[in-house]
Motif scaffolding. Structure first.
Motif, PDB file in Angstrom:
ATOM      1  N   ASP A 102      -2.226   6.429 -13.336  1.00  0.00           N
ATOM      2  CA  ASP A 102      -2.281   5.593 -14.531  1.00  0.00           C
ATOM      3  C   ASP A 102      -2.280   6.505 -15.757  1.00  0.00           C
ATOM      4  N   PRO A 103      -1.390   6.280 -16.716  1.00  0.00           N
ATOM      5  CA  PRO A 103      -1.329   7.178 -17.877  1.00  0.00           C
ATOM      6  C   PRO A 103      -2.568   7.102 -18.772  1.00  0.00           C
ATOM      7  N   ARG A 104      -3.265   5.998 -18.794  1.00  0.00           N
ATOM      8  CA  ARG A 104      -4.428   5.864 -19.673  1.00  0.00           C
ATOM      9  C   ARG A 104      -5.660   6.541 -19.082  1.00  0.00           C
ATOM     10  N   SER A 105      -5.929   6.362 -17.782  1.00  0.00           N
ATOM     11  CA  SER A 105      -7.150   6.913 -17.174  1.00  0.00           C
ATOM     12  C   SER A 105      -6.887   8.157 -16.336  1.00  0.00           C
ATOM     13  N   ASP A 106      -5.644   8.454 -16.079  1.00  0.00           N
ATOM     14  CA  ASP A 106      -5.239   9.548 -15.211  1.00  0.00           C
ATOM     15  C   ASP A 106      -5.786   9.382 -13.781  1.00  0.00           C
ATOM     16  N   GLN A 107      -6.034   8.144 -13.396  1.00  0.00           N
ATOM     17  CA  GLN A 107      -6.509   7.814 -12.050  1.00  0.00           C
ATOM     18  C   GLN A 107      -5.360   7.222 -11.243  1.00  0.00           C
ATOM     19  N   GLY A 108      -5.530   7.228  -9.935  1.00  0.00           N
ATOM     20  CA  GLY A 108      -4.558   6.569  -9.063  1.00  0.00           C
ATOM     21  C   GLY A 108      -4.695   5.051  -9.191  1.00  0.00           C
ATOM     22  N   TRP A 109      -3.940   4.345  -8.390  1.00  0.00           N
ATOM     23  CA  TRP A 109      -3.937   2.890  -8.431  1.00  0.00           C
ATOM     24  C   TRP A 109      -4.598   2.321  -7.190  1.00  0.00           C
ATOM     25  N   ASN A 110      -5.327   1.218  -7.364  1.00  0.00           N
ATOM     26  CA  ASN A 110      -5.972   0.535  -6.251  1.00  0.00           C
ATOM     27  C   ASN A 110      -4.896  -0.226  -5.466  1.00  0.00           C
ATOM     28  N   PRO A 111      -4.781  -0.015  -4.154  1.00  0.00           N
ATOM     29  CA  PRO A 111      -3.720  -0.670  -3.380  1.00  0.00           C
ATOM     30  C   PRO A 111      -3.969  -2.162  -3.121  1.00  0.00           C
ATOM     31  N   GLU A 112      -5.143  -2.657  -3.460  1.00  0.00           N
ATOM     32  CA  GLU A 112      -5.423  -4.082  -3.265  1.00  0.00           C
ATOM     33  C   GLU A 112      -4.955  -4.855  -4.501  1.00  0.00           C
ATOM     34  N   PRO A 113      -3.948  -5.720  -4.347  1.00  0.00           N
ATOM     35  CA  PRO A 113      -3.410  -6.428  -5.505  1.00  0.00           C
ATOM     36  C   PRO A 113      -4.427  -7.345  -6.178  1.00  0.00           C
ATOM     37  N   VAL A 114      -4.329  -7.408  -7.502  1.00  0.00           N
ATOM     38  CA  VAL A 114      -5.126  -8.330  -8.301  1.00  0.00           C
ATOM     39  C   VAL A 114      -4.499  -9.722  -8.211  1.00  0.00           C
ATOM     40  N   ALA A 115      -3.188  -9.767  -8.169  1.00  0.00           N
ATOM     41  CA  ALA A 115      -2.427 -11.019  -8.080  1.00  0.00           C
ATOM     42  C   ALA A 115      -1.044 -10.680  -7.545  1.00  0.00           C
ATOM     43  N   GLY A 116      -0.275 -11.701  -7.238  1.00  0.00           N
ATOM     44  CA  GLY A 116       1.092 -11.443  -6.813  1.00  0.00           C
ATOM     45  C   GLY A 116       1.699 -12.561  -6.004  1.00  0.00           C
ATOM     46  N   ASN A 117       2.982 -12.383  -5.741  1.00  0.00           N
ATOM     47  CA  ASN A 117       3.720 -13.324  -4.889  1.00  0.00           C
ATOM     48  C   ASN A 117       4.644 -12.553  -3.937  1.00  0.00           C
ATOM     49  N   TYR A 118       4.194 -11.369  -3.492  1.00  0.00           N
ATOM     50  CA  TYR A 118       4.998 -10.535  -2.604  1.00  0.00           C
ATOM     51  C   TYR A 118       5.496 -11.350  -1.425  1.00  0.00           C
ATOM     52  N   ASN A 119       6.799 -11.258  -1.188  1.00  0.00           N
ATOM     53  CA  ASN A 119       7.445 -12.001  -0.117  1.00  0.00           C
ATOM     54  C   ASN A 119       8.651 -11.175   0.312  1.00  0.00           C
ATOM     55  N   GLU A 120       8.672 -10.767   1.568  1.00  0.00           N
ATOM     56  CA  GLU A 120       9.752  -9.884   2.026  1.00  0.00           C
ATOM     57  C   GLU A 120      11.105 -10.571   2.102  1.00  0.00           C
ATOM     58  N   CYS A 121      11.161 -11.887   1.933  1.00  0.00           N
ATOM     59  CA  CYS A 121      12.434 -12.610   1.967  1.00  0.00           C
ATOM     60  C   CYS A 121      12.963 -12.937   0.566  1.00  0.00           C
ATOM     61  N   ALA A 122      12.142 -12.779  -0.460  1.00  0.00           N
ATOM     62  CA  ALA A 122      12.549 -13.143  -1.822  1.00  0.00           C
ATOM     63  C   ALA A 122      13.427 -12.064  -2.436  1.00  0.00           C
ATOM     64  N   GLN A 123      14.384 -12.493  -3.218  1.00  0.00           N
ATOM     65  CA  GLN A 123      15.219 -11.550  -3.962  1.00  0.00           C
ATOM     66  C   GLN A 123      14.356 -10.716  -4.906  1.00  0.00           C
ATOM     67  N   ALA A 150       0.834  -1.211   0.000  1.00  0.00           N
ATOM     68  CA  ALA A 150       0.000   0.000   0.000  1.00  0.00           C
ATOM     69  C   ALA A 150       0.867   1.258   0.000  1.00  0.00           C
ATOM     70  N   ARG A 151       1.982   1.223   0.748  1.00  0.00           N
ATOM     71  CA  ARG A 151       2.898   2.382   0.757  1.00  0.00           C
ATOM     72  C   ARG A 151       3.462   2.629  -0.634  1.00  0.00           C
ATOM     73  N   ALA A 152       3.895   1.578  -1.302  1.00  0.00           N
ATOM     74  CA  ALA A 152       4.475   1.723  -2.639  1.00  0.00           C
ATOM     75  C   ALA A 152       3.436   2.211  -3.644  1.00  0.00           C
ATOM     76  N   VAL A 153       2.219   1.685  -3.555  1.00  0.00           N
ATOM     77  CA  VAL A 153       1.154   2.111  -4.477  1.00  0.00           C
ATOM     78  C   VAL A 153       0.859   3.597  -4.292  1.00  0.00           C
ATOM     79  N   SER A 154       0.903   4.080  -3.065  1.00  0.00           N
ATOM     80  CA  SER A 154       0.601   5.500  -2.810  1.00  0.00           C
ATOM     81  C   SER A 154       1.652   6.434  -3.420  1.00  0.00           C
ATOM     82  N   GLU A 155       2.845   5.917  -3.716  1.00  0.00           N
ATOM     83  CA  GLU A 155       3.914   6.739  -4.294  1.00  0.00           C
ATOM     84  C   GLU A 155       3.927   6.744  -5.819  1.00  0.00           C
ATOM     85  N   LEU A 156       3.075   5.925  -6.436  1.00  0.00           N
ATOM     86  CA  LEU A 156       3.077   5.824  -7.899  1.00  0.00           C
ATOM     87  C   LEU A 156       2.409   7.028  -8.547  1.00  0.00           C
ATOM     88  N   PRO A 157       2.892   7.418  -9.737  1.00  0.00           N
ATOM     89  CA  PRO A 157       2.165   8.438 -10.503  1.00  0.00           C
ATOM     90  C   PRO A 157       0.853   7.832 -11.015  1.00  0.00           C
TER      91      PRO A 157
END
Length: 187
Positions: free
Chosen positions: A84-105, A75-82
């Motif tokens: 969306d260039p197509r809609s000029d809207q911000g980004w939803n902080p709830e992921p659609v998909a992912g494998n976020y892992n704080e231990c992964a390279q 959520a912190r990272a999403v809040s720092e994004l410019p």
């Protein structure tokens, strides 16, 4: 005249009986006294029955290296994004998909533009050891899934699946200094 004599005889007989039961009687001194036991009070807890199973062990602590799509770092990272260039809207902080892992390279989350459009723009965000990589990453717009079968601790396979059988996978790898594109597989 018989009355005083009967009373005297009765008194002598009683004295004899009492004298016969004195402390010198060997049967009294050898007979054990009954043991006195106290009944348990109703307020004390009953002893556990041998058939009662032991309590279950406490649940294990959460694995800090498990996939966590609700991590605050996302959520912190999403809040720092410019926007969306197509809609000029911000980004939803709830992921659609992912494998976020704080231990992964290298790990990733897919987010979408915060719009009510039928097909909002999507993009992948890449993370190194749980920290967002804001620069030096190839274009990651349009991906809508993470291919777990081709992802490892230092490689993320981002997928695009569209209509008409269009499917492609692009793999990114952490090379020790940054992210590099290592493969594009069409389908």
């Amino acid at each position: 005249m018989w009355k005083p004599l009967v009373a005297c005889a009765t008194g002598v007989a009683a004295a004899t009986v009492l004298a016969g039961c004195g402390s010198g009687d060997s049967t009294v001194s050898k007979t054990p006294l009954p043991a006195i036991t106290e009944a348990p009070s109703s307020s004390s807890a009953p002893a556990p029955s041998p058939a009662t199973p032991p309590p279950p062990p406490p649940p294990p602590a959460p694995d800090p290296c498990a996939v966590n799509l609700a991590a605050p770092a996302i959520a912190r990272a999403v809040s720092e994004l410019p926007p969306d260039p197509r809609s000029d809207q911000g980004w939803n902080p709830e992921p659609v998909a992912g494998n976020y892992n704080e231990c992964a390279q290298l790990s990733a989350v897919i987010i979408k533009a915060n719009t009510n459009a039928p097909n909002p723009n999507t993009r992948a965000m890449l993370f190194h050891l749980g920290k967002y990589i804001p620069t030096g990453v190839p274009d990651t717009y349009g991906f809508n899934a993470v291919d777990a079968t081709q992802s490892t601790g230092d490689t993320v396979a981002l997928a695009f699946s569209g209509g008409m059988g269009l499917h492609s996978v692009v793999r990114f790898r952490w090379n020790g200094d940054g992210v590099e594109l290592i493969g594009n597989i069409g389908g």
